[in-house]
Design a protein around this motif. Structure first.
Motif, mmCIF file in Angstrom:
data_model
loop_
_atom_site.group_PDB
_atom_site.id
_atom_site.type_symbol
_atom_site.label_atom_id
_atom_site.label_comp_id
_atom_site.label_asym_id
_atom_site.label_seq_id
_atom_site.Cartn_x
_atom_site.Cartn_y
_atom_site.Cartn_z
ATOM 1 N N GLY B 23 0.797 -1.211 0.000
ATOM 2 C CA GLY B 23 0.000 0.000 0.000
ATOM 3 C C GLY B 23 0.835 1.269 0.000
ATOM 4 O O GLY B 23 2.069 1.248 0.090
ATOM 5 N N ASP B 24 0.109 2.382 -0.104
ATOM 6 C CA ASP B 24 0.745 3.698 -0.185
ATOM 7 C C ASP B 24 0.469 4.538 1.054
ATOM 8 O O ASP B 24 0.745 5.735 1.075
ATOM 9 N N GLY B 25 -0.080 3.913 2.078
ATOM 10 C CA GLY B 25 -0.373 4.652 3.307
ATOM 11 C C GLY B 25 -1.821 5.061 3.427
ATOM 12 O O GLY B 25 -2.285 5.359 4.530
ATOM 13 N N LEU B 26 -2.532 5.081 2.313
ATOM 14 C CA LEU B 26 -3.967 5.365 2.346
ATOM 15 C C LEU B 26 -4.737 4.056 2.483
ATOM 16 O O LEU B 26 -4.225 2.990 2.104
ATOM 17 N N PRO B 27 -5.948 4.119 3.000
ATOM 18 C CA PRO B 27 -6.744 2.891 3.073
ATOM 19 C C PRO B 27 -6.934 2.271 1.692
ATOM 20 O O PRO B 27 -6.981 2.977 0.671
ATOM 21 N N THR B 28 -7.043 0.942 1.664
ATOM 22 C CA THR B 28 -7.243 0.234 0.407
ATOM 23 C C THR B 28 -8.470 -0.674 0.501
ATOM 24 O O THR B 28 -8.925 -1.001 1.590
ATOM 25 N N VAL B 29 -8.950 -1.055 -0.670
ATOM 26 C CA VAL B 29 -10.068 -1.992 -0.755
ATOM 27 C C VAL B 29 -9.484 -3.401 -0.884
ATOM 28 O O VAL B 29 -8.583 -3.629 -1.699
ATOM 29 N N ALA B 30 -9.988 -4.330 -0.088
ATOM 30 C CA ALA B 30 -9.473 -5.702 -0.149
ATOM 31 C C ALA B 30 -9.783 -6.320 -1.520
ATOM 32 O O ALA B 30 -10.946 -6.334 -1.940
ATOM 33 N N PRO B 31 -8.764 -6.834 -2.201
ATOM 34 C CA PRO B 31 -8.999 -7.404 -3.543
ATOM 35 C C PRO B 31 -9.490 -8.842 -3.476
ATOM 36 O O PRO B 31 -8.764 -9.783 -3.804
ATOM 37 N N THR B 32 -10.715 -9.000 -3.022
ATOM 38 C CA THR B 32 -11.304 -10.335 -2.958
ATOM 39 C C THR B 32 -11.461 -10.886 -4.372
ATOM 40 O O THR B 32 -11.483 -10.129 -5.357
ATOM 41 N N GLU B 33 -11.617 -12.180 -4.453
ATOM 42 C CA GLU B 33 -11.728 -12.791 -5.786
ATOM 43 C C GLU B 33 -12.953 -12.260 -6.542
ATOM 44 O O GLU B 33 -12.884 -12.044 -7.758
ATOM 45 N N ARG B 35 -14.336 -9.283 -6.289
ATOM 46 C CA ARG B 35 -14.064 -7.924 -6.790
ATOM 47 C C ARG B 35 -13.086 -7.947 -7.962
ATOM 48 O O ARG B 35 -13.231 -7.185 -8.927
ATOM 49 N N VAL B 36 -12.089 -8.796 -7.878
ATOM 50 C CA VAL B 36 -11.115 -8.887 -8.974
ATOM 51 C C VAL B 36 -11.792 -9.433 -10.228
ATOM 52 O O VAL B 36 -11.569 -8.934 -11.348
ATOM 53 N N ASP B 37 -12.635 -10.443 -10.058
ATOM 54 C CA ASP B 37 -13.352 -10.989 -11.222
ATOM 55 C C ASP B 37 -14.223 -9.915 -11.873
ATOM 56 O O ASP B 37 -14.310 -9.836 -13.108
ATOM 57 N N ALA B 38 -14.858 -9.090 -11.065
ATOM 58 C CA ALA B 38 -15.681 -8.006 -11.625
ATOM 59 C C ALA B 38 -14.816 -7.007 -12.390
ATOM 60 O O ALA B 38 -15.219 -6.493 -13.445
ATOM 61 N N ALA B 67 -5.450 -6.353 -11.817
ATOM 62 C CA ALA B 67 -6.832 -6.087 -11.387
ATOM 63 C C ALA B 67 -6.919 -5.977 -9.860
ATOM 64 O O ALA B 67 -7.686 -5.168 -9.334
ATOM 65 N N ALA B 68 -6.132 -6.787 -9.153
ATOM 66 C CA ALA B 68 -6.127 -6.708 -7.684
ATOM 67 C C ALA B 68 -5.669 -5.321 -7.226
ATOM 68 O O ALA B 68 -6.233 -4.740 -6.283
#
Lengths: 91, 336
Positions: B23-33, B35-38, B67-68
């Motif tokens: 990460g870059d220090g900012l909050p991130t969205v978890a790259p669940t399968e 979400r990645v598939d979408a 995509a993740a």
């Protein structure tokens, strides 16, 4: 929770270079990042290695420019030619 | 190494990311399968063709790992083709990705979105700032790929002395109010083609000119801004991007200027008087093979390195974006 690994990547198929298998013939080289401070560092370290440990004298190589990475060809050449490399990243 | 990981049920996602140095220090969205598939939905055949080994790690990302990172950055589904084009562009040798990631200079991978690729992106008011999700997340996703797969971690292989806010994200679109065809039309593309252009860039430097009412006057102010002694472009050379605000662009257009004549004029007038450069730096420039042209230094190797685009909203402001120098502005067509 199962996630897709964001750090996942495919490694190069063959990271070994034929040049690395050659027998080095010289002791010591320096590799500069092509900035003025690196030259000062290498000159100083090379002098100390020669005076205190009998290594060298140090030959110095440089990247093509401070703005570019060292080429694989240069790294392979140094690996084949020298037993020890000192890398300086002075600015 | 597997392409998926299991996050312990009792783990806090943000802490888990931090613990791995991601990460870059900012909050991130978890790259669940899911979400990645979408994120991967609707990609064209050959979408992976532009993926290449990324320095300094030497690893080649996969569509799923890209995509993740898009998911982590907050991208919306449908953005992936633009991100892949930007990744392809920074992977070209001319961009010099290794040098731009490892340098002490604060450059960041700037992404300019042009033509039909602009759908959903923003090229109007505050285009460099907050307010548009696609603008905000495209540059972030690209930086996360370079961080996570390329391995350009701050403090280790990203050696920037100070960094810059642009390293978090730096993407924007060309304006739809430009009096001229878009930037890609001057780089071999048809006007309107979906294209992204990348450059290892400093953040935008504002050019404020509320006083000039002619194109000549505006260009005098721009030339003065570009003639900066501390820019890498003075001795490493390389590209500049001038982003004209629509009002400045309209005035220039009214007075008969176009992007080609603008850059020709700026090449002649954006000069740095020798006496403004310190003696030590003059010696440094000589070591790089750069000497003054008469009594002044030029700001690159020629007018072809002065690129011109239009973006922004109402107001008498433009922006000069200098570069790392050892890079090129690279344009790539988005694969749809």
């Amino acid at each position: 929770m199962r996630i897709v690994d964001p750090t996942y990547g495919l490694a190069p198929a063959d990271q070994e270079s034929a040049a690395v298998t050659a027998t080095p013939t010289d002791d010591l080289c320096g590799l500069s990042n092509s900035k003025p401070g690196a030259t000062v560092l290498l000159e100083t370290v090379g002098r100390r290695l020669f005076d205190d440990h009998g290594l060298g004298p140090m030959s110095v190589a440089s990247k093509p420019s401070a703005a570019a990475g060292a080429t694989p060809e240069l790294l392979d050449h140094l690996a084949a030619q020298y037993r020890l490399a000192v890398v300086a990243i002075g600015d | 190494m597997t392409e998926t990981l299991d996050v312990p049920a009792d783990a806090d996602w943000e802490d888990w990311v931090d613990d791995r140095g991601w990460g870059d220090g900012l909050p991130t969205v978890a790259p669940t399968e899911d979400r990645v598939d979408a994120m991967l939905q609707g990609l064209p055949d050959g979408a992976a063709a532009g993926l290449a080994a990324l320095p300094p790690s030497g690893l080649t990302p996969t569509l799923r790992s890209v995509a993740a990172n898009a998911v982590m950055a907050g991208c919306v589904p449908g953005m992936l083709p633009v991100l892949l084009a930007a990744l392809e562009a920074v992977s070209t040798p001319a961009y010099n990705l290794h040098g731009t990631l490892a340098t002490t200079h604060p450059c960041a991978p700037m992404v300019l979105v042009s033509g039909s690729a602009r759908a959903g992106f923003h090229g109007g008011g505050n285009c460099f700032g907050p307010g548009n999700r696609r603008n905000a997340t495209l540059g972030r996703a690209l930086s996360l790929v370079l961080l996570h797969v390329g391995g350009a971690r701050p403090g280790t292989l990203d050696r920037s002395t100070q960094g810059s806010p642009a390293k978090y994200t730096f993407s924007f679109a060309e304006s739809d109010e430009s009096p001229w065809a878009g930037l890609p039309s001057r780089r071999g593309f048809d006007d309107g083609e979906p294209v992204v252009s990348v450059m290892a860039a400093e953040p935008p430097h504002n050019v404020n000119d509320h006083g000039s009412t002619t194109g000549d006057g505006i260009l005098t102010t721009i030339a003065g801004t570009m003639a900066e002694t501390g820019s890498n472009n003075v001795y490493v050379r390389g590209p500049h991007l001038l982003v004209l605000g629509p009002e400045h662009a309209a005035t220039l257009h009214r007075d008969g200027w176009d992007p080609v004549s603008i850059r020709e004029h700026l090449w002649k007038t954006a000069r740095i008087p020798v006496e403004k450069v310190s003696p030590g730096n003059r010696e440094q420039f000589v070591e790089w093979g750069v000497k003054p042209d008469g009594d002044a230094y030029t700001v690159s190797t020629g007018p072809e390195q002065l690129h011109v685009a239009v973006a922004g909203g109402a107001g008498k402001h433009s922006a000069w974006i200098p570069s790392f120098g050892g890079t090129e502005l690279v344009s790539v067509r988005v694969r749809r």
